[in-house]
Each structure stands twice: as C-alpha cells, then as structure tokens.
Write a protein that holds these residues in place. Structure first.
Motif, PDB file in Angstrom:
ATOM      1  N   VAL A  28       1.287 -19.811  -4.963  1.00 32.68           N
ATOM      2  CA  VAL A  28       2.715 -19.562  -4.761  1.00 32.68           C
ATOM      3  C   VAL A  28       3.013 -19.469  -3.269  1.00 32.68           C
ATOM      4  CG1 VAL A  28       4.617 -17.964  -5.219  1.00 32.68           C
ATOM      5  CG2 VAL A  28       2.863 -18.377  -6.974  1.00 32.68           C
ATOM      6  N   ASP A  29       3.962 -20.302  -2.817  1.00 34.41           N
ATOM      7  CA  ASP A  29       4.375 -20.225  -1.415  1.00 34.41           C
ATOM      8  C   ASP A  29       4.912 -18.830  -1.111  1.00 34.41           C
ATOM      9  OD1 ASP A  29       3.685 -22.837  -0.915  1.00 34.41           O
ATOM     10  OD2 ASP A  29       5.708 -23.620  -1.293  1.00 34.41           O
ATOM     11  N   HIS A  30       4.382 -18.241  -0.070  1.00 34.51           N
ATOM     12  CA  HIS A  30       4.799 -16.903   0.347  1.00 34.51           C
ATOM     13  C   HIS A  30       4.585 -15.874  -0.768  1.00 34.51           C
ATOM     14  CE1 HIS A  30       6.479 -18.978   3.763  1.00 34.51           C
ATOM     15  NE2 HIS A  30       7.271 -19.692   2.975  1.00 34.51           N
ATOM     16  N   GLY A  31       3.647 -16.163  -1.657  1.00 36.87           N
ATOM     17  CA  GLY A  31       3.336 -15.214  -2.724  1.00 36.87           C
ATOM     18  C   GLY A  31       2.452 -14.094  -2.224  1.00 36.87           C
ATOM     19  N   PHE A  32       2.068 -13.210  -3.127  1.00 42.54           N
ATOM     20  CA  PHE A  32       1.181 -12.113  -2.757  1.00 42.54           C
ATOM     21  C   PHE A  32      -0.152 -12.687  -2.273  1.00 42.54           C
ATOM     22  CE2 PHE A  32       3.916  -9.863  -5.876  1.00 42.54           C
ATOM     23  CZ  PHE A  32       4.359  -8.835  -5.046  1.00 42.54           C
ATOM     24  N   LYS A  33      -0.647 -12.162  -1.158  1.00 40.07           N
ATOM     25  CA  LYS A  33      -1.933 -12.598  -0.627  1.00 40.07           C
ATOM     26  C   LYS A  33      -2.583 -11.440   0.122  1.00 40.07           C
ATOM     27  CE  LYS A  33      -4.236 -16.077   2.240  1.00 40.07           C
ATOM     28  NZ  LYS A  33      -4.073 -17.298   3.077  1.00 40.07           N
ATOM     29  N   SER A  39       5.130  -5.235 -11.696  1.00 40.07           N
ATOM     30  CA  SER A  39       6.262  -6.023 -12.184  1.00 40.07           C
ATOM     31  C   SER A  39       6.165  -7.383 -11.507  1.00 40.07           C
ATOM     32  CB  SER A  39       7.590  -5.343 -11.831  1.00 40.07           C
ATOM     33  OG  SER A  39       7.792  -5.377 -10.426  1.00 40.07           O
ATOM     34  N   LYS A  40       7.127  -8.273 -11.800  1.00 42.86           N
ATOM     35  CA  LYS A  40       7.034  -9.612 -11.216  1.00 42.86           C
ATOM     36  C   LYS A  40       7.169  -9.596  -9.699  1.00 42.86           C
ATOM     37  CE  LYS A  40      11.929 -10.811 -11.946  1.00 42.86           C
ATOM     38  NZ  LYS A  40      12.279 -10.999 -10.519  1.00 42.86           N
ATOM     39  N   ASP A  41       7.721  -8.531  -9.161  1.00 39.90           N
ATOM     40  CA  ASP A  41       7.923  -8.469  -7.715  1.00 39.90           C
ATOM     41  C   ASP A  41       7.195  -7.299  -7.059  1.00 39.90           C
ATOM     42  OD1 ASP A  41       9.632 -10.733  -7.464  1.00 39.90           O
ATOM     43  OD2 ASP A  41      11.276  -9.541  -8.308  1.00 39.90           O
ATOM     44  N   GLN A  42       6.233  -6.727  -7.769  1.00 40.04           N
ATOM     45  CA  GLN A  42       5.526  -5.584  -7.193  1.00 40.04           C
ATOM     46  C   GLN A  42       4.112  -5.507  -7.763  1.00 40.04           C
ATOM     47  OE1 GLN A  42       7.179  -1.646  -7.959  1.00 40.04           O
ATOM     48  NE2 GLN A  42       6.839  -1.092  -5.818  1.00 40.04           N
ATOM     49  N   VAL A  43       3.139  -5.251  -6.911  1.00 43.28           N
ATOM     50  CA  VAL A  43       1.758  -5.084  -7.358  1.00 43.28           C
ATOM     51  C   VAL A  43       1.214  -3.769  -6.818  1.00 43.28           C
ATOM     52  CG1 VAL A  43       1.321  -7.570  -7.491  1.00 43.28           C
ATOM     53  CG2 VAL A  43       0.759  -6.331  -5.396  1.00 43.28           C
ATOM     54  N   LEU A  44       0.207  -3.276  -7.523  1.00 43.25           N
ATOM     55  CA  LEU A  44      -0.548  -2.105  -7.079  1.00 43.25           C
ATOM     56  C   LEU A  44      -1.801  -2.636  -6.411  1.00 43.25           C
ATOM     57  CD1 LEU A  44      -0.505   1.045  -7.260  1.00 43.25           C
ATOM     58  CD2 LEU A  44      -1.999   0.811  -9.251  1.00 43.25           C
ATOM     59  N   VAL A  45      -1.973  -2.350  -5.132  1.00 48.75           N
ATOM     60  CA  VAL A  45      -3.031  -2.982  -4.369  1.00 48.75           C
ATOM     61  C   VAL A  45      -3.894  -1.943  -3.669  1.00 48.75           C
ATOM     62  CG1 VAL A  45      -1.558  -3.261  -2.322  1.00 48.75           C
ATOM     63  CG2 VAL A  45      -3.531  -4.755  -2.629  1.00 48.75           C
ATOM     64  N   ALA A  46      -5.182  -2.235  -3.576  1.00 50.08           N
ATOM     65  CA  ALA A  46      -6.124  -1.438  -2.793  1.00 50.08           C
ATOM     66  C   ALA A  46      -7.008  -2.407  -2.037  1.00 50.08           C
ATOM     67  CB  ALA A  46      -6.963  -0.539  -3.703  1.00 50.08           C
ATOM     68  N   HIS A  47      -7.171  -2.183  -0.733  1.00 52.05           N
ATOM     69  CA  HIS A  47      -8.002  -3.097   0.053  1.00 52.05           C
ATOM     70  C   HIS A  47      -8.709  -2.326   1.153  1.00 52.05           C
ATOM     71  CE1 HIS A  47      -5.379  -3.413   3.691  1.00 52.05           C
ATOM     72  NE2 HIS A  47      -4.445  -3.031   2.835  1.00 52.05           N
ATOM     73  N   ALA A  48      -9.797  -2.928   1.617  1.00 47.78           N
ATOM     74  CA  ALA A  48     -10.628  -2.262   2.619  1.00 47.78           C
ATOM     75  C   ALA A  48     -10.414  -2.839   4.015  1.00 47.78           C
ATOM     76  CB  ALA A  48     -12.102  -2.377   2.229  1.00 47.78           C
ATOM     77  N   GLY A  49      -9.361  -3.624   4.205  1.00 44.97           N
ATOM     78  CA  GLY A  49      -9.088  -4.210   5.510  1.00 44.97           C
ATOM     79  C   GLY A  49      -8.243  -3.316   6.383  1.00 44.97           C
ATOM     80  N   ASP A  50      -8.115  -3.696   7.640  1.00 48.39           N
ATOM     81  CA  ASP A  50      -7.226  -3.013   8.594  1.00 48.39           C
ATOM     82  C   ASP A  50      -7.485  -1.514   8.693  1.00 48.39           C
ATOM     83  OD1 ASP A  50      -5.949  -5.442   9.131  1.00 48.39           O
ATOM     84  OD2 ASP A  50      -4.539  -5.158   7.472  1.00 48.39           O
ATOM     85  N   GLY A  51      -8.741  -1.124   8.598  1.00 49.01           N
ATOM     86  CA  GLY A  51      -9.075   0.287   8.785  1.00 49.01           C
ATOM     87  C   GLY A  51      -8.691   1.190   7.633  1.00 49.01           C
ATOM     88  N   GLN A  52      -8.408   0.612   6.474  1.00 48.37           N
ATOM     89  CA  GLN A  52      -8.057   1.425   5.311  1.00 48.37           C
ATOM     90  C   GLN A  52      -9.247   2.305   4.905  1.00 48.37           C
ATOM     91  OE1 GLN A  52      -4.990   1.503   3.333  1.00 48.37           O
ATOM     92  NE2 GLN A  52      -4.364   0.727   5.332  1.00 48.37           N
ATOM     93  N   PRO A  53      -8.985   3.495   4.351  1.00 47.83           N
ATOM     94  CA  PRO A  53     -10.089   4.371   3.940  1.00 47.83           C
ATOM     95  C   PRO A  53     -10.899   3.750   2.812  1.00 47.83           C
ATOM     96  CG  PRO A  53      -7.977   5.241   3.171  1.00 47.83           C
ATOM     97  CD  PRO A  53      -7.662   4.108   4.103  1.00 47.83           C
ATOM     98  N   THR A  54     -12.194   3.974   2.854  1.00 47.19           N
ATOM     99  CA  THR A  54     -13.088   3.380   1.860  1.00 47.19           C
ATOM    100  C   THR A  54     -14.019   4.426   1.278  1.00 47.19           C
ATOM    101  OG1 THR A  54     -14.751   2.806   3.526  1.00 47.19           O
ATOM    102  CG2 THR A  54     -13.067   1.148   3.043  1.00 47.19           C
ATOM    103  N   SER A  86      -1.683   1.371  -3.336  1.00 45.39           N
ATOM    104  CA  SER A  86      -0.310   1.371  -2.833  1.00 45.39           C
ATOM    105  C   SER A  86       0.535   0.379  -3.613  1.00 45.39           C
ATOM    106  CB  SER A  86      -0.284   1.000  -1.350  1.00 45.39           C
ATOM    107  OG  SER A  86      -1.049   1.913  -0.580  1.00 45.39           O
ATOM    108  N   ALA A  87       1.840   0.685  -3.722  1.00 46.01           N
ATOM    109  CA  ALA A  87       2.795  -0.221  -4.350  1.00 46.01           C
ATOM    110  C   ALA A  87       3.324  -1.170  -3.283  1.00 46.01           C
ATOM    111  CB  ALA A  87       3.934   0.563  -4.984  1.00 46.01           C
ATOM    112  N   TRP A  88       3.142  -2.466  -3.531  1.00 46.44           N
ATOM    113  CA  TRP A  88       3.480  -3.488  -2.534  1.00 46.44           C
ATOM    114  C   TRP A  88       4.549  -4.404  -3.117  1.00 46.44           C
ATOM    115  CZ3 TRP A  88      -0.217  -8.094  -1.205  1.00 46.44           C
ATOM    116  CH2 TRP A  88       0.321  -8.830  -0.136  1.00 46.44           C
ATOM    117  N   ARG A  89       5.702  -4.486  -2.448  1.00 49.76           N
ATOM    118  CA  ARG A  89       6.805  -5.319  -2.916  1.00 49.76           C
ATOM    119  C   ARG A  89       6.713  -6.729  -2.338  1.00 49.76           C
ATOM    120  NH1 ARG A  89      10.511  -3.321  -5.967  1.00 49.76           N
ATOM    121  NH2 ARG A  89      10.703  -1.047  -6.203  1.00 49.76           N
ATOM    122  N   ARG A  90       7.164  -7.665  -3.132  1.00 52.54           N
ATOM    123  CA  ARG A  90       7.186  -9.072  -2.712  1.00 52.54           C
ATOM    124  C   ARG A  90       7.994  -9.230  -1.420  1.00 52.54           C
ATOM    125  NH1 ARG A  90       5.893 -13.463  -5.404  1.00 52.54           N
ATOM    126  NH2 ARG A  90       5.846 -12.413  -7.440  1.00 52.54           N
TER     127      ARG A  90
END
Length: 711
Positions: free
Chosen positions: A176-181, A193-208, A218-222
C-alpha cells in the motif's frame, strides 16, 4: 527456539542467587559477534573445507541429484489458511524456494478455488536488492477482519528475527502506497481498525526486554509518523517478551497483552481503547506460551498448578478461558476442559484452534491423539466432546485461520501418512482441502510406539519408524528430539523436524527413525516439562540415552550405526549426547544449536532462556550447566564421533557464536568435525528447498558414517 522461551526474572522463582562467580576468560569469545570479520573469515574457510570434504564422499553427487529430483516433483502442500470468504497460502517449491503468497476465493463447498499469486518473494528480493524472507505464520491476525484484504506482512532481511512490517493489499497484489511500515527491527503489529494499529518495535531507542524485544505497545494512526504513536501499555525491561492480541466484537475493541516474565510465568492485561488496563485474575504460573489460542471474545490458557480464581478452584492442567469483554466486576474466567487421568493437552504448534465461537483442541493419551471440541453455553459454562480419534502414530495439527463459525482446518499426518488438510465442521464432517504428494511406499514401513525405562526408573515413550522387512543384519538408526520449553515432537510426513524430503534418502536405504518423548517436552503435561528444567536438565539426556539403549537391546538398532540430529534445543541435545556418549552415537548433526550455556545470555535471545536452563550466577545452577554444556565438556584424549555443525550468520535467535565455538573446540582436540555456515537463512537455515546442497551434504555425511558395514 520458539519465540516464547524464558527469562532472567526466573531468579525470583528459582530462589536466592549467590554472588556471581567470575567467568574465566574465553579464548573463543571473539567468535560470538555474528559479523566480526575474523569470525566470518574462519566460518567461510571452515564451510569451504566442509563442502570440499563432504562432497568428495562416495554417493554425494547421486544423493544431490536424487534430492533435487524429489524437490522438483509435486510440492508439499502449504497450510491453507481460511480468512472469511477467501483462502490464503504460502507456496514453496523448487522453482520458488523463497515462496509465493497466494489467494483464492472459497467455493460453496468451503474449498479454495483457483490460486492467484499476489506476492513473489524472489521477485521482491530482486526488485529491492534485499534478501527478504516472508514470515508467513499468523496471517489470520495479520489480515484485517472482516474483509481480510489488508495484511501487515513481516519481511525478514536475511531470515533473522528482525523484520520490516509493511501493509499489503491482497486484492491489488501490491504494498500500500504510504501504508503502515515499520522499519527493520524486532517488531510486532496488530490491527485496531482500518486506520490504526497497535505497534511495538525495538528501533529508535525504544525500550526492550532482556532479549532485545520491544516492551511498549502504542496506538499508531494512519498517515502519521511512527514516532507520534500513543503509548498504550509498557512491560518491563526484565521481561522475556511482551505480545499482544487485539479483539473487535460488536463494535467494541480490546487488546490483551501478555508479559512473559519468563516462559513459565505470565501476566495478562486487558487494555481498553482509552489506554486503561486491567490485570487479569489469572495466576501467573501458566503453560508455555501464556496465551495458547483465542475465540472472538476469549483468550485461552492452561494452568501448570492448581489455583483458585475468582473464588473457584481449578486443578493443574485445566484449560481456561478469559472473557476479554466481561463487564467490570463480572466473572471473567471459565473452565473449558479439565483433562482426565492419563490425558494431556498437546498445545505445541497447532494444538489448539477456534472457529470464532468454538474451541478445538488435541488430547494425548500415551502418544495417541484425539481432536476434541468445546463450546460455551448461554450460562457461561463450556461443554465438550471428542470429535475425531486418530490412528496410532498420526499427528493432528490445527491450521491458523478465521472461519467465522464454519469449523477449523485440521492437518493429519504421520511418518508414512501424507499430510491431509480438512475443513472439519462441528458435526465432525470433513471437506478435503489439500493433500501432500506421496513420497514413499508406506507398505514398506511400520510405525510403532514403545516405552523404555530411564536411569531413574521413569518410563519414556518413543515413536519408531522402521522397514517392514529387514534388508540385512545391519539396522542403522537416526534419532531426533527436542525436550525443552514443554514442546513436543511428533511424527510428521517429511516435515522440517526430520529434515524435510531429505530424510527419504535415509529411509529408502534401509534406515530407521526414532523420536523419544523425553522429559522437558510437553507429552505428559507440566510435570514432564518441569522434570528437566535447570538442575534437572540431565534427565532429558538420560531419557534419550535410555531409549537408544532399549532399541539396541530390542534388536531395533545396531550399535555403531546410530546417529543423532537436532535443531535449536535439539541441536543442544545432539551436541550434549555427542560429548557425553560418543560410544553410543556414531555420527551427529547439531543444527543451529546452543552449546555454551555459561555465555548463552550474551548471544542471541539467550538471556531470555535462563529459567529453562539455569542462571550461571547461581552456584548450584552453574554447576549443573557446567556438567553438560557441550562447549565446556569437549576434552582432550576423547574419541569423538564425526560431527556436523550447521548455522546461519543471520540466526539472531541463538546466535552463530554457539555453533562456531563448539566446532572450533572439537577441531582443537582433533575430533572429526564439519562446520557449515550459511550467510542467510536465519534459524531455519537447514531447508532443503532453499539449500539442497546443505541437506545433500548432511544426508551423505550420515549415510556414509552409519550405513557402512564396518564398525
């Protein structure tokens, strides 16, 4: 290792920890860094030497040609995952070793219609010049209900545990162009929902976590940056792993987040859309791996010990449901099934499933399996009954999917029974969805279930596949197993546990195959698993040895012609048996192994597995680790059997350091040692489709060492 394993926090369970003994300098510590230039140069040179030596053995060229011929035939049928009114599968064959993601509309019979390829992973690798591998498990959660057209695909560069997560459209067959990545990291994402995901990642100094996995969801909006996502839940950096499930029922949404404090101890929390969370009333001591399955409104867990919950008493091994949508103050937990005497619920991969309303689960009775079904009644209680009795030696596996009440996909296979996938409905009627091609004449083989007596008197069951008629006095035997984390190995039709189609080369030359159900696995419930944890790990090895000696005494195997192979913890099993009993096992393959249990926590995810194996800072646990840890138990003057050690540079689950160091140490003492490191492939490097050369070398090594007439 499975993604769920164990954690440093087990020390709170295991008891007080003594002062940390200092670790003696390790002369091979330089080999632990996956991409260290000196380590890579050693690995490349050793791999080249192994290729040269094993390819020069008699029969290698013929074996490779035979294996390539098998692979060029009709492919093994992939899992058919039903997602509403469409079906999805990930097909791999000799022409497409990296796989094709395919979609089909479902017919009125429930079966899949014509398959259409929507993603060719090899083409993606070429287009983007990145060695992607698709992690195709869990697509029922990756694709957004109810249409299941938008999916969050996990793409692993090099095959390791770090992934890019990218939104893909199954209808347009495109990202998807400009989709979640989510950029490359250890990461998870679930649809809210179609415009929101629950995301966890270990990049950018996030706690691990202690194993490097993300702990904050975290809740991430499109159409917003990932950095702006709103934190919803945070675990602790001492956790082994934190994973989420998301639910949407009648317009209400919930998330259930499981903290694996260690892989025997879990805390489940229900999180509402506004971020408020409620810790569930479930006890923390649950079966690996915490959440075993789900319905549209429940998560399913199993107790490792008796517990009182919400004023109700439940015995150990009870299968329980947590109602995610229960009103505040209402009863949340109910009993789905309580095993009877002699019954054990098999919740390894494919041991439990749901059609949204009902629960389907596998019951073991002395290694025989049944499929049972349970359904919640209006009262909130569950009723259950047996749906299917399987034949001895057959294995049931429930395939991931979302059938919206239309039953579940059940795969049935055995050593000589081609894997068949059925849509099984609540009335036990079946529709055949797919069946593997026949690779071997089943009439030439016999499957048996037997029992041996271990060193301490414990009865240990095993599976044995052997020729129906002897082809001579020599009875060569290959053995494999696992024995950790409550995971059970069972007969499958040329599946990955036995090396896929490469094992056909062994069987058709008169070889037998055995799988002992050793302690540490889940064949007899929690007590069976716990009987080989930490200081009791030797029980697992004693069990395997006992089955081997029993098979020799019974005339089912010829001493001097017995080999052992294993993957991951099974690689540790092979390496340990090779160092403890080189007189008993005459050739060994240790694939993606753990071998240095003292420095395990410094490699891959090892810090998360200390509850299972032990903590080297605890004096008694350190002593137990040193008693068997293969790397520390290679001795001068011992006549070791030929050993092949295999690994991938990109295996960031166990880390390549274990394999490198163990092979180097064996070479140091003059043991006949072969080392093969692939620079791609991750934890599943020994895959015949993507690397037929490796598997042909492996089988040639085993056939040459074990099937010759001389001792």
């Amino acid at each position: 290792m499975r993604m769920f394993a164990v954690s440093l926090m087990a020390l709170a369970v295991a008891g007080a920890v003594s002062a940390a003994p200092s670790e003696a300098p390790d002369p091979l510590q330089w080999m632990e860094a996956p991409h260290d230039s000196k380590a890579l140069e050693w690995a490349r040179q050793s791999t080249a030497q192994t290729r040269q030596a094993l390819s020069a053995l008699p029969g290698y060229a013929a074996n490779l040609k035979e294996l390539e011929g098998i692979l060029a035939g009709a492919p093994t049928e992939p899992d058919v995952m039903i997602l509403g009114q469409r079906a999805v599968r990930f097909l791999r064959d000799s022409q497409h070793p990296y796989g094709l993601l395919q979609v089909a509309a479902r017919e009125t019979t429930g079966n899949a219609g014509s398959w259409n390829t929507v993603l060719d992973v090899a083409a993606l690798r070429k287009k983007e010049a990145v060695p992607y591998e698709l992690q195709a498990y869990g697509l029922s959660e990756a694709c957004l209900a109810p249409a299941y057209t938008r999916c969050l695909l996990r793409l692993s560069p090099g095959g390791g545990d770090e992934v890019e997560i990218r939104e893909f459209d199954l209808v347009s067959a495109a990202f998807v162009d400009h989709g979640f990545k989510v950029p490359k990291s250890r990461a998870f994402a679930n649809w809210l929902s179609k415009d929101q995901v629950l995301v966890a990642h270990a990049g950018d100094g996030q706690p691990t976590s202690i194993a490097g996995w993300p702990v904050t969801y975290s809740a991430w909006r499109r159409d917003t940056p990932l950095s702006s996502a709103t934190p919803m839940f945070s675990g602790k950096n001492t956790d082994a792993l934190v994973q989420a499930n998301t639910f949407d029922l009648n317009g209400q949404s919930r998330s259930v987040i499981a903290r694996a404090i260690d892989y025997s101890t879990f805390e489940l929390s229900v999180v509402k859309p506004d971020g408020t969370s409620l810790v569930s009333p479930l006890p923390q001591h649950l079966k690996p791996h915490g959440i075993l399955g789900r319905t549209d409104q429940h998560v399913l867990v199993q107790l490792t010990e008796a517990a009182t919950i919400e004023g109700q008493s439940y015995p150990a091994e009870s299968l329980l449901a947590l109602d995610v949508f229960a009103a505040d103050g209402a009863r949340r937990v109910s009993s789905v099934y309580q095993p009877k005497d002699g019954e054990y619920l098999d919740f390894g991969v494919g041991g439990i499933g749901s059609d949204g309303r009902r629960i389907y689960f596998v019951i073991n009775k002395g290694l025989h399996q049944q499929l049972a079904i349970a359904e919640a009644q209006p009262s909130g209680e569950w009723t259950s009954h047996t749906l299917i009795d399987l034949q001895p030696g057959e294995t049931a596996s429930l395939v991931d999917g979302k059938t919206n009440g239309d039953g579940v996909v059940l795969a049935v296979s055995g050593f000589t029974t081609p894997r068949s996938q059925y849509l099984v409905r609540p009335d036990a009627s079946r529709t055949l969805l797919a069946q593997d091609p026949t690779l071997i004449d089943a009439s030439g083989f016999k499957t048996e279930i037997g029992t041996a007596t271990s060193k301490d008197g414990t009865k240990v069951d095993y599976f044995l596949l052997h020729p129906s008629t002897s082809k001579g006095s020599l009875k060569p035997l290959l053995m494999t197993g696992y024995g950790a984390f409550g995971i059970s190995f069972r007969p499958g039709y040329f599946d990955a546990y036995v090396g896929g189609p490469s094992i056909k080369l062994w069987l058709e030359r008169g070889g037998s195959l055995a799988i002992p159900a050793i302690r540490g696995g889940g064949e007899r419930g929690s007590a069976w698993h716990q009987a080989a944890m930490r200081e009791k790990r030797q029980n697992s090895y004693d069990d395997f040895i006992a089955v081997t000696e029993h098979l020799i005494a019974n005339g089912d195997a010829t001493k001097g012609h017995i080999g052992m192979f294993g993957q991951s913890n099974g690689g540790l099993l092979a390496a340990t048996l090779g160092t403890q009993r080189p007189d008993l096992f005459s050739a060994l393959v240790s694939d993606v192994p753990l071998t240095d249990l003292i420095r395990m926590r410094h490699m891959g995810m090892g810090a998360a597995w200390m509850n299972e194996y032990g903590n080297p800072d605890n004096a008694s646990e350190r002593s137990a680790l040193l008693s068997y840890s293969p790397y520390q138990n290679v001795r001068e003057g011992v006549r070791y059997s030929p050993t092949l050690v295999t690994i991938s540079t990109e295996d960031n689950r166990v880390g390549p350091g274990h394999a490198r160091k163990f092979a180097h140490r064996l070479m140091d003492v003059g043991a006949p040692t072969y080392f093969y490191e692939d620079e791609e492939g991750g934890h599943g490097v020994s895959d015949a489709l993507r690397n037929p050369e490796l598997m042909a070398l492996r089988m040639t090594f085993l056939i040459d060492a074990l099937m010759s007439k001389g001792d």
